[in-house]
Design a protein around this motif. Structure first.
Motif, PDB file in Angstrom:
ATOM      1  N   ILE A 185      11.761  64.494  22.305  1.00  0.00           N
ATOM      2  CA  ILE A 185      12.344  64.769  20.982  1.00  0.00           C
ATOM      3  C   ILE A 185      13.624  65.577  21.140  1.00  0.00           C
ATOM      4  N   ALA A 186      13.571  66.607  22.002  1.00  0.00           N
ATOM      5  CA  ALA A 186      14.768  67.404  22.272  1.00  0.00           C
ATOM      6  C   ALA A 186      15.870  66.546  22.876  1.00  0.00           C
ATOM      7  N   MET A 187      15.493  65.700  23.832  1.00  0.00           N
ATOM      8  CA  MET A 187      16.474  64.857  24.516  1.00  0.00           C
ATOM      9  C   MET A 187      17.173  63.900  23.556  1.00  0.00           C
ATOM     10  N   GLN A 188      16.421  63.356  22.600  1.00  0.00           N
ATOM     11  CA  GLN A 188      17.036  62.428  21.654  1.00  0.00           C
ATOM     12  C   GLN A 188      18.102  63.128  20.810  1.00  0.00           C
ATOM     13  N   GLY A 189      17.800  64.351  20.360  1.00  0.00           N
ATOM     14  CA  GLY A 189      18.806  65.100  19.606  1.00  0.00           C
ATOM     15  C   GLY A 189      20.041  65.373  20.439  1.00  0.00           C
ATOM     16  N   ILE A 190      19.848  65.705  21.710  1.00  0.00           N
ATOM     17  CA  ILE A 190      20.976  65.988  22.602  1.00  0.00           C
ATOM     18  C   ILE A 190      21.785  64.732  22.869  1.00  0.00           C
ATOM     19  N   ARG A 191      21.124  63.590  23.007  1.00  0.00           N
ATOM     20  CA  ARG A 191      21.852  62.327  23.213  1.00  0.00           C
ATOM     21  C   ARG A 191      22.781  62.034  22.034  1.00  0.00           C
ATOM     22  N   LEU A 192      22.330  62.356  20.834  1.00  0.00           N
ATOM     23  CA  LEU A 192      23.151  62.109  19.650  1.00  0.00           C
ATOM     24  C   LEU A 192      24.377  63.026  19.615  1.00  0.00           C
ATOM     25  N   ILE A 193      24.219  64.243  20.149  1.00  0.00           N
ATOM     26  CA  ILE A 193      25.372  65.139  20.278  1.00  0.00           C
ATOM     27  C   ILE A 193      26.329  64.618  21.342  1.00  0.00           C
ATOM     28  N   PRO A 195      26.846  65.697  24.581  1.00  0.00           N
ATOM     29  CA  PRO A 195      27.661  66.811  25.069  1.00  0.00           C
ATOM     30  C   PRO A 195      28.296  66.537  26.426  1.00  0.00           C
ATOM     31  N   LYS A 196      29.462  67.136  26.632  1.00  0.00           N
ATOM     32  CA  LYS A 196      30.167  67.034  27.912  1.00  0.00           C
ATOM     33  C   LYS A 196      30.029  68.354  28.672  1.00  0.00           C
ATOM     34  N   ILE A 197      30.280  68.308  29.971  1.00  0.00           N
ATOM     35  CA  ILE A 197      30.241  69.527  30.787  1.00  0.00           C
ATOM     36  C   ILE A 197      31.231  70.539  30.222  1.00  0.00           C
ATOM     37  N   GLY A 198      30.756  71.757  29.981  1.00  0.00           N
ATOM     38  CA  GLY A 198      31.618  72.807  29.461  1.00  0.00           C
ATOM     39  C   GLY A 198      31.639  72.926  27.954  1.00  0.00           C
ATOM     40  N   ASP A 199      31.003  71.977  27.252  1.00  0.00           N
ATOM     41  CA  ASP A 199      30.949  72.059  25.785  1.00  0.00           C
ATOM     42  C   ASP A 199      30.196  73.308  25.336  1.00  0.00           C
ATOM     43  N   CYS A 200      30.627  73.848  24.192  1.00  0.00           N
ATOM     44  CA  CYS A 200      29.918  74.959  23.556  1.00  0.00           C
ATOM     45  C   CYS A 200      28.930  74.386  22.546  1.00  0.00           C
ATOM     46  N   VAL A 201      27.650  74.595  22.785  1.00  0.00           N
ATOM     47  CA  VAL A 201      26.616  74.026  21.919  1.00  0.00           C
ATOM     48  C   VAL A 201      25.719  75.147  21.401  1.00  0.00           C
ATOM     49  N   VAL A 202      25.487  75.151  20.097  1.00  0.00           N
ATOM     50  CA  VAL A 202      24.560  76.102  19.488  1.00  0.00           C
ATOM     51  C   VAL A 202      23.223  75.413  19.253  1.00  0.00           C
ATOM     52  N   LEU A 258      13.737  75.677  22.647  1.00  0.00           N
ATOM     53  CA  LEU A 258      13.787  76.214  24.001  1.00  0.00           C
ATOM     54  C   LEU A 258      13.882  75.106  25.048  1.00  0.00           C
ATOM     55  N   LEU A 259      13.222  73.989  24.785  1.00  0.00           N
ATOM     56  CA  LEU A 259      13.371  72.842  25.687  1.00  0.00           C
ATOM     57  C   LEU A 259      14.811  72.319  25.640  1.00  0.00           C
ATOM     58  N   SER A 260      15.390  72.294  24.445  1.00  0.00           N
ATOM     59  CA  SER A 260      16.782  71.842  24.288  1.00  0.00           C
ATOM     60  C   SER A 260      17.736  72.742  25.058  1.00  0.00           C
ATOM     61  N   VAL A 261      17.505  74.056  24.983  1.00  0.00           N
ATOM     62  CA  VAL A 261      18.340  75.010  25.713  1.00  0.00           C
ATOM     63  C   VAL A 261      18.346  74.679  27.197  1.00  0.00           C
ATOM     64  N   GLN A 262      17.171  74.436  27.775  1.00  0.00           N
ATOM     65  CA  GLN A 262      17.078  74.177  29.210  1.00  0.00           C
ATOM     66  C   GLN A 262      17.782  72.880  29.600  1.00  0.00           C
ATOM     67  N   ILE A 263      17.629  71.843  28.758  1.00  0.00           N
ATOM     68  CA  ILE A 263      18.277  70.557  29.052  1.00  0.00           C
ATOM     69  C   ILE A 263      19.799  70.698  28.969  1.00  0.00           C
ATOM     70  N   LEU A 264      20.282  71.411  27.959  1.00  0.00           N
ATOM     71  CA  LEU A 264      21.729  71.581  27.784  1.00  0.00           C
ATOM     72  C   LEU A 264      22.337  72.417  28.903  1.00  0.00           C
ATOM     73  N   ALA A 300      21.175  72.642  31.940  1.00  0.00           N
ATOM     74  CA  ALA A 300      21.168  71.763  33.114  1.00  0.00           C
ATOM     75  C   ALA A 300      22.285  70.729  33.043  1.00  0.00           C
ATOM     76  N   ASN A 301      22.734  70.416  31.827  1.00  0.00           N
ATOM     77  CA  ASN A 301      23.804  69.434  31.621  1.00  0.00           C
ATOM     78  C   ASN A 301      25.194  70.057  31.808  1.00  0.00           C
ATOM     79  N   GLY A 302      25.249  71.360  32.077  1.00  0.00           N
ATOM     80  CA  GLY A 302      26.542  72.006  32.300  1.00  0.00           C
ATOM     81  C   GLY A 302      27.205  72.517  31.037  1.00  0.00           C
ATOM     82  N   CYS A 303      26.433  72.686  29.953  1.00  0.00           N
ATOM     83  CA  CYS A 303      26.991  73.175  28.699  1.00  0.00           C
ATOM     84  C   CYS A 303      26.911  74.694  28.620  1.00  0.00           C
TER      85      CYS A 303
END
Length: 288
Positions: A152-160, A162-169, A178-184, A186-189
């Motif tokens: 569920i977290a991953m699907q929301g992130i896919r819709l965003i 995000p690129k490496i270095g992006d600022c994401v809230v 909290l799962l979203s935080v860890q994935i983002l 790891a994605n370099g955000c």
């Protein structure tokens, strides 16, 4: 077998003895070893059940129109009986199940496979094959039980996207947040987590995010402006649950021009056109 059910009339949750499900085509029967509680979703259902009929109607205004149409077509008594009958049906809880396949009517799985699915809190569950996946040998049952909320977290992130270095809230630091935080991370955000719960903020910080404890700091726009180095954040992932419209307004305020807002949680959605118009913001609701 035993299964956890909820009474939608009063919000009571109880353990019930029910028949084991029989296998059908393209489904598997799984004997449960672990079942993860998703506090946000299940608390929301309990609160809905405890509400009176008026409160239930206010929380689901889209359903009120259906009820009104039924009253016009079938009358008040028939409609009342239909509504009370619907509310009297027990609701199975849970959607994060790990277990062992006991029976299968699909070539994808065989008896003995260790799998994760979106099955209920029950000793045995029947799940369609496309909502089941094998667990690698080096992954524990406990870790595997987080697969569904992580998806569920991953699907929301896919819709965003995000690129490496992006600022994401990440707005709301419950399980999905909290799962979203860890994935983002790891994605370099560069990630900023927002919540009113101090302990959740500490967890997000441990996972590599900057945090703003909303119970202690109220100047959100100033804080996020400094975090984004004066540009506004690239995107906001809303994983909170609240009837307030304040979250969507704040998300629009802190975004840069042409920023993205993706809703994974459940919040008030009376959008202020000017906030979105002036920045040409993109808003999308993520499907779990």
């Amino acid at each position: 077998m035993k299964q956890i059910l909820q009474d939608l009339k009063n919000g009571n949750t109880y353990l019930e003895e029910v028949p084991c499900p029989a296998v059908i085509d393209e489904h598997v029967i799984i004997q449960t070893t672990k079942s993860l509680i998703s506090l946000g979703t299940e608390r929301m259902l309990v609160e809905f059940g405890k509400a009176n009929l008026v409160q239930k109607a206010l929380s689901q205004p889209d359903k009120v129109k259906d009820v009104i149409d039924k009253v016009r077509n079938d009358g008040v008594i028939s409609t009342y009986e239909a509504v009370t009958s619907k509310l009297s049906q027990p609701l199975p809880l849970g959607y994060c199940n790990v277990g062992i396949v006991q029976d299968s009517k699909t070539d994808m799985f065989k008896k003995g496979d260790r799998v994760v699915s979106n099955g209920y809190h029950a000793e045995f569950v029947r799940v369609p094959k496309n909502l089941v996946v094998r667990i690698p040998e080096d992954v524990s049952d406990e870790s595997a039980s987080f697969v569904v909320p992580s998806a569920i977290a991953m699907q929301g992130i896919r819709l965003i996207n995000p690129k490496i270095g992006d600022c994401v809230v990440v707005y709301g630091l419950g399980l999905i947040g909290l799962l979203s935080v860890q994935i983002l991370v790891a994605n370099g955000c560069r990630v900023l987590g927002l919540d009113f719960d101090t302990n959740r903020c500490k967890l997000a910080k441990n996972f590599g995010a900057d945090v703003l404890d909303l119970s202690k700091e109220s100047n959100l726009e100033s804080f996020t402006n400094a975090f984004s180095r004066g540009r506004g954040v690239d995107s906001v992932l809303i994983t909170a649950s609240s009837p307030s419209n304040e979250i969507i307004d704040n998300s629009a305020l802190i975004c840069r021009k042409k920023g993205k807002i993706v809703l994974v949680g459940v919040i008030g959605l009376e959008l202020k056109r000017s906030l979105f118009y002036e920045k040409e913001l993109t808003f999308q609701v993520s499907c779990s």
